[in-house]
Design a protein around this motif. Structure first.
Motif, PDB file in Angstrom:
ATOM      1  N   PHE A 238       0.809  -1.217   0.000  1.00  0.00           N
ATOM      2  CA  PHE A 238       0.000   0.000   0.000  1.00  0.00           C
ATOM      3  C   PHE A 238       0.842   1.266   0.000  1.00  0.00           C
ATOM      4  CE2 PHE A 238      -0.308  -0.988   4.645  1.00  0.00           C
ATOM      5  CZ  PHE A 238       0.096   0.224   5.177  1.00  0.00           C
ATOM      6  N   TYR A 241       1.650   1.628  -3.632  1.00  0.00           N
ATOM      7  CA  TYR A 241       0.467   2.149  -4.316  1.00  0.00           C
ATOM      8  C   TYR A 241       0.297   3.640  -4.038  1.00  0.00           C
ATOM      9  CZ  TYR A 241      -4.413   2.465  -5.842  1.00  0.00           C
ATOM     10  OH  TYR A 241      -5.568   2.814  -6.465  1.00  0.00           O
ATOM     11  N   ALA A 244       2.543   5.285  -6.221  1.00  0.00           N
ATOM     12  CA  ALA A 244       2.065   5.221  -7.606  1.00  0.00           C
ATOM     13  C   ALA A 244       0.935   6.219  -7.844  1.00  0.00           C
ATOM     14  CB  ALA A 244       1.589   3.810  -7.930  1.00  0.00           C
ATOM     15  N   ARG A 245       0.281   6.651  -6.752  1.00  0.00           N
ATOM     16  CA  ARG A 245      -0.770   7.663  -6.892  1.00  0.00           C
ATOM     17  C   ARG A 245      -0.189   9.076  -6.841  1.00  0.00           C
ATOM     18  NH1 ARG A 245      -4.728   7.109  -2.474  1.00  0.00           N
ATOM     19  NH2 ARG A 245      -3.346   5.677  -1.403  1.00  0.00           N
ATOM     20  N   PRO A 335     -10.149   0.073  11.774  1.00  0.00           N
ATOM     21  CA  PRO A 335     -11.589  -0.170  11.585  1.00  0.00           C
ATOM     22  C   PRO A 335     -11.926  -1.652  11.444  1.00  0.00           C
ATOM     23  CG  PRO A 335     -10.596   0.702   9.585  1.00  0.00           C
ATOM     24  CD  PRO A 335      -9.563   0.817  10.674  1.00  0.00           C
TER      25      PRO A 335
ATOM     26  N   ARG B  85       6.649  12.509  -9.646  1.00  0.00           N
ATOM     27  CA  ARG B  85       5.532  12.380  -8.717  1.00  0.00           C
ATOM     28  C   ARG B  85       4.311  13.131  -9.226  1.00  0.00           C
ATOM     29  NH1 ARG B  85       7.971  14.003  -4.223  1.00  0.00           N
ATOM     30  NH2 ARG B  85       6.917  15.991  -4.055  1.00  0.00           N
ATOM     31  N   ARG B  88       2.696  10.700 -11.763  1.00  0.00           N
ATOM     32  CA  ARG B  88       2.113   9.471 -11.227  1.00  0.00           C
ATOM     33  C   ARG B  88       0.741   9.734 -10.623  1.00  0.00           C
ATOM     34  NH1 ARG B  88       6.706   8.565  -7.430  1.00  0.00           N
ATOM     35  NH2 ARG B  88       8.439   7.971  -8.768  1.00  0.00           N
ATOM     36  N   GLY B  89      -0.192   8.876 -10.963  1.00  0.00           N
ATOM     37  CA  GLY B  89      -1.535   9.028 -10.419  1.00  0.00           C
ATOM     38  C   GLY B  89      -2.286  10.149 -11.095  1.00  0.00           C
ATOM     39  N   LEU B 103      -4.733  -0.995  -1.183  1.00  0.00           N
ATOM     40  CA  LEU B 103      -5.440   0.072  -0.482  1.00  0.00           C
ATOM     41  C   LEU B 103      -5.054  -0.004   0.984  1.00  0.00           C
ATOM     42  CD1 LEU B 103      -8.928  -0.366  -2.149  1.00  0.00           C
ATOM     43  CD2 LEU B 103      -7.509   1.670  -2.291  1.00  0.00           C
ATOM     44  N   ASN B 104      -4.891   1.144   1.614  1.00  0.00           N
ATOM     45  CA  ASN B 104      -4.534   1.137   3.024  1.00  0.00           C
ATOM     46  C   ASN B 104      -5.732   0.656   3.839  1.00  0.00           C
ATOM     47  OD1 ASN B 104      -3.832   1.713   5.677  1.00  0.00           O
ATOM     48  ND2 ASN B 104      -2.579   3.462   5.073  1.00  0.00           N
ATOM     49  N   VAL B 106      -6.557   0.786   6.896  1.00  0.00           N
ATOM     50  CA  VAL B 106      -7.083   1.548   8.021  1.00  0.00           C
ATOM     51  C   VAL B 106      -7.555   2.952   7.630  1.00  0.00           C
ATOM     52  CG1 VAL B 106      -5.754   0.246   9.707  1.00  0.00           C
ATOM     53  CG2 VAL B 106      -4.805   2.336   8.758  1.00  0.00           C
ATOM     54  N   LEU B 107      -7.571   3.248   6.332  1.00  0.00           N
ATOM     55  CA  LEU B 107      -8.103   4.539   5.894  1.00  0.00           C
ATOM     56  C   LEU B 107      -9.326   4.277   5.020  1.00  0.00           C
ATOM     57  CD1 LEU B 107      -4.814   6.385   4.875  1.00  0.00           C
ATOM     58  CD2 LEU B 107      -6.106   6.657   6.976  1.00  0.00           C
ATOM     59  N   THR B 111     -11.110   8.846   2.101  1.00  0.00           N
ATOM     60  CA  THR B 111      -9.839   9.486   2.451  1.00  0.00           C
ATOM     61  C   THR B 111      -8.794   9.222   1.370  1.00  0.00           C
ATOM     62  OG1 THR B 111     -10.351   9.055   4.758  1.00  0.00           O
ATOM     63  CG2 THR B 111      -8.086   9.653   4.251  1.00  0.00           C
ATOM     64  N   GLN B 112      -8.727   7.975   0.908  1.00  0.00           N
ATOM     65  CA  GLN B 112      -7.691   7.616  -0.054  1.00  0.00           C
ATOM     66  C   GLN B 112      -7.970   8.209  -1.432  1.00  0.00           C
ATOM     67  OE1 GLN B 112      -5.944   3.652   0.460  1.00  0.00           O
ATOM     68  NE2 GLN B 112      -7.429   3.267   2.042  1.00  0.00           N
ATOM     69  N   GLU B 115      -7.306  12.185  -1.051  1.00  0.00           N
ATOM     70  CA  GLU B 115      -5.883  12.527  -1.004  1.00  0.00           C
ATOM     71  C   GLU B 115      -5.250  12.419  -2.392  1.00  0.00           C
ATOM     72  OE1 GLU B 115      -3.916   9.894   1.720  1.00  0.00           O
ATOM     73  OE2 GLU B 115      -4.028   8.178   0.378  1.00  0.00           O
ATOM     74  N   THR B 116      -5.790  11.486  -3.202  1.00  0.00           N
ATOM     75  CA  THR B 116      -5.260  11.350  -4.560  1.00  0.00           C
ATOM     76  C   THR B 116      -5.644  12.548  -5.422  1.00  0.00           C
ATOM     77  OG1 THR B 116      -5.610   8.973  -4.298  1.00  0.00           O
ATOM     78  CG2 THR B 116      -5.048   9.749  -6.494  1.00  0.00           C
ATOM     79  N   ALA B 119      -3.504  15.496  -4.248  1.00  0.00           N
ATOM     80  CA  ALA B 119      -2.070  15.380  -4.532  1.00  0.00           C
ATOM     81  C   ALA B 119      -1.710  16.084  -5.836  1.00  0.00           C
ATOM     82  CB  ALA B 119      -1.662  13.906  -4.594  1.00  0.00           C
ATOM     83  N   HIS B 120      -2.680  16.230  -6.732  1.00  0.00           N
ATOM     84  CA  HIS B 120      -2.357  16.763  -8.051  1.00  0.00           C
ATOM     85  C   HIS B 120      -3.103  18.029  -8.424  1.00  0.00           C
ATOM     86  CE1 HIS B 120       0.066  13.281  -8.853  1.00  0.00           C
ATOM     87  NE2 HIS B 120      -0.930  12.494  -8.503  1.00  0.00           N
ATOM     88  N   ALA B 164     -10.299   0.710  -7.272  1.00  0.00           N
ATOM     89  CA  ALA B 164      -8.952   0.972  -7.802  1.00  0.00           C
ATOM     90  C   ALA B 164      -9.042   1.647  -9.175  1.00  0.00           C
ATOM     91  CB  ALA B 164      -8.156  -0.322  -7.890  1.00  0.00           C
ATOM     92  N   ILE B 167     -10.060   5.205  -8.684  1.00  0.00           N
ATOM     93  CA  ILE B 167      -8.924   6.022  -8.240  1.00  0.00           C
ATOM     94  C   ILE B 167      -8.009   6.324  -9.424  1.00  0.00           C
ATOM     95  CG2 ILE B 167      -6.824   6.024  -6.824  1.00  0.00           C
ATOM     96  CD1 ILE B 167      -8.402   4.499  -4.697  1.00  0.00           C
TER      97      ILE B 167
END
Lengths: 340, 324
Positions: A238, A241, A244-245, A335, B85, B88-89, B103-104, B106-107, B111-112, B115-116, B119-120, B164, B167
């Motif tokens: 992760f 990833y 990568a984002r 969670p 950077r 990317r994404g 994927l994280n 715990v988020l 959120t994920q 943030e993406t 980021a851009h 995915a 995203i």
């Protein structure tokens, strides 16, 4: 129940608040049983240590005087009767009166608890912030000299005995450099009715040395745990990833990595906090910090049974509360745990 | 028409104590805008490393030792980390095999995704939230508002892969590199995801590099195919050329080992032997130890031969007739 619906259709969010409440109630119920078992062990152990009467009466006392003293404190009763009486009183919040100070033992312990708690909390704060920061740096530079230096330092921190470090700190920062006062708690300030030396400048100057001494071992432990956790997480899918984002390295480190590292860390920190409170005895003795640790040492010398028992019960209670808080934090951070 | 992405002579090596692994060895290919390239090969053939090399996500001990990755006129190999950077994404997105791992846990998905976006692009959180929600809706996730608050473990495998994709498409990238995105899914879900990707690619003009070991997936999805073996591209060309008229014995072996309706009851053909260890691979054709056509000539590196239609292969003894 985790949501397993494969196709379309919402997976209704589970009602988590009542469940958490139920969980807390159940945990508190378990805690009462734990306290009961603990009281039995403590009572038995203290009984086995020795007869306090000989320390309570003067060396010249006659047999009759000794018998009278024994009767006055109820020490002539059989063990089961004594324990039953103790338990009955304990249910009313009365853990007995100190043989020496002739004050309620619980009140005596609690009056000293503030000083110990503020010391332990300060040490915890130092240990976690410094430990996590240095641990992350060590993980990011695990092959560089910075990483190696931090890890070597942490070994030193783990292996140096507290009493030696405490004395050295006293010598160095107090006697030679004169930056901080050597002993005592300093002036306390009142905030919301809580007296603590954390609220005055003088108090803060007093707490720096003992808190740092107490924090040393835990800082080292936190560094090592954070580093090993972060090194592992940094190689995880992760994180790759997240890169990568196109996320900024700062965000990846402070949100993705730190959060993953905190989950196992928080358990250890919780247990260690209990340890900080329970075993601050050495540090309190060196810096003449008027906390519970000093009280318990004095009480053990004179076999002041009620105070020993009250102290141990308070410590057990604190451990129970800390563990509960840790478990709740754990659920908050991960969670997946609340889902089961 | 100039290519969107042009990889020239790319070599990525991993150097360890026991020697050098040439995970990717002098490969070249190009992808045009809106084109779908299937990158096919067995595990360990260097497909994924190719994908990561394009994105500049090769970690030590791995290193891009030679070659160029030209993307919109810029060489990504020499581009600085912060410029990379920014791409990317954003212009170049990636989809991985198992979003449960990527994927994280715990988020929340929201959120994920947010943030993406952030980021851009410098947009408000509310705007980022709206984009995340719309993107989820676009890939066919029902009640996206609700799902934004959910965590990865609360999604099924197919839904996670849709997340995915959502995203990856947040910034309408020019190129998506999909690394075995349907391998972990049921065949029915796989078909849905493939259809989804085709639609997205067509609607937004997004080019795709679809990394897979499954020829049947590529047959239905891709415009062009590059077959990788032991870090090299052994055959490349249009889907029709490569699948119907394979030249390299390895490609022909791969095609022969796919079960089909016409050969019911017959034993499946299989390629004998295993993929060679990439550690200190000797010179010459890497496939020669498993190849029935191999002779002494194969101890040399076979040169690239290319037909007028752009069908290229690296073999001294190309197969002319597709058997099966």
């Amino acid at each position: 129940m985790p949501c397993r619906s494969a196709g379309p259709g919402p997976c209704s969010p589970s009602p988590s608040e009542p469940r958490v409440l139920l969980y807390v109630v159940r945990r508190l119920g378990q805690s009462v049983l734990l306290l009961l078992a603990m009281s039995m062990i403590v009572f038995l152990a203290v009984y086995a240590i020795g007869d306090p009467v000989e320390l309570l009466v003067s060396p010249q006392a006659t047999q009759a005087e000794i018998a009278a003293t024994r009767a006055a404190f109820g020490l002539d009763q059989p063990l089961t009767t004594q324990y039953g009486l103790f338990l009955a009183n304990a249910l009313h919040g009365d853990l007995g009166r100190s043989f020496i100070f002739h004050e309620p033992a619980l009140a005596l312990v609690v009056s000293r608890m503030g000083a110990t708690l503020e010391l332990a909390l300060s040490a915890l704060l130092i240990a976690t912030t410094l430990g996590i920061a240095l641990g992350l740096i060590a993980a990011l530079h695990s092959d560089g000299w910075i990483g190696r230096a931090i890890m070597s330092g942490s070994i030193l921190g783990l292996s140096l005995p507290t009493f030696w470090v405490g004395i050295l700190m006293l010598l160095c920062f107090s006697l030679w450099l004169g930056w901080f006062p050597a002993i005592g708690r300093g002036r306390t300030g009142d905030v919301f009715g809580i007296a603590s030396s954390l609220f005055t400048l003088d108090g803060l100057r007093h707490i720096v040395l003992p808190a740092s001494t107490l924090a040393l071992g835990n800082t080292a432990l936190t560094i090592r745990l954070t580093r090993s956790g972060a090194v592992e997480v940094l190689q995880s899918e992760f994180v790759k990833y997240a890169r990568a984002r196109g996320l900024a390295p700062r965000r990846i480190l402070m949100v993705h990595v730190l959060r993953a590292v905190l989950i196992p860390l928080i358990t250890i920190v919780g247990i260690e906090f209990g340890g900080l409170i329970a075993f601050s005895v050495v540090t309190e003795t060196i810096f003449a910090w008027p906390g519970m640790g000093k009280l318990i040492i004095d009480s053990i010398y004179v076999l002041d049974r009620p105070v020993i028992v009250a102290y141990l019960m308070v410590i057990v209670f604190l451990f129970v509360v800390i563990n509960l808080v840790v478990d709740l934090l754990y659920r908050l951070l991960d969670p997946r745990i609340g889902a089961n | 028409m100039s290519a969107l992405l042009e990889v020239r002579g790319l070599s990525t090596h991993f150097t360890g104590r026991t020697g050098t692994v040439r995970a990717v060895d002098d490969i070249s290919f190009s992808v045009a805008r809106g084109q779908v390239l299937g990158l096919v090969g067995e595990s360990g053939s260097g497909k994924s490393v190719t994908g990561f090399s394009i994105l500049g996500l090769i970690d030590p001990p791995g290193r891009i030792v030679a070659g160029q990755v030209m993307f919109q006129g810029r060489n990504l190999v020499t581009l600085g980390e912060s410029a990379l950077r920014g791409l990317r994404g954003n212009r170049l997105a990636m989809i991985f095999q198992d979003p449960m791992l990527t994927l994280n846990p715990v988020l929340s998905i929201g959120t994920q995704m947010i943030e993406t976006v952030l980021a851009h692009e410098q947009v408000s959180r509310a705007e980022a939230y709206r984009r995340a929600r719309d993107s989820l809706g676009l890939v066919g996730i029902p009640s996206p508002e609700e799902r934004l608050a959910a965590y990865p473990h609360q999604f099924s495998g197919g839904m996670r892969q849709r997340v995915a994709i959502a995203i990856a498409t947040l910034h309408r990238p020019d190129l998506i590199i999909a690394d075995e995105p349907t391998t972990a899914l049921d065949v029915t879900i796989q078909a849905q995801i493939l259809a989804e990707m085709q639609t997205l690619s067509r609607d937004f003009g997004t080019a795709l590099i679809w990394i897979t070991h499954d020829l049947s997936v590529v047959a239905g999805l891709a415009d062009a195919i590059a077959v990788m073996y032991a870090g090299r591209i052994v055959e490349a060309g249009s889907v029709a050329d490569v699948l119907d008229r394979p030249r390299h014995p390895y490609t022909s072996g791969l095609i022969g080992s796919v079960p089909s309706r016409n050969q019911r009851g017959a034993r499946l053909r299989q390629i004998p032997g295993n993929t060679p260890s990439l550690l200190n691979l000797p010179e010459g054709c890497a496939f020669r130890s498993r190849c029935s056509y191999a002779d002494t000539a194969c101890a040399q590196n076979p040169p690239l031969s290319e037909s007028a239609s752009g069908h290229s292969s690296r073999c001294f003894h190309p197969v002319h007739e597709h058997v099966g």
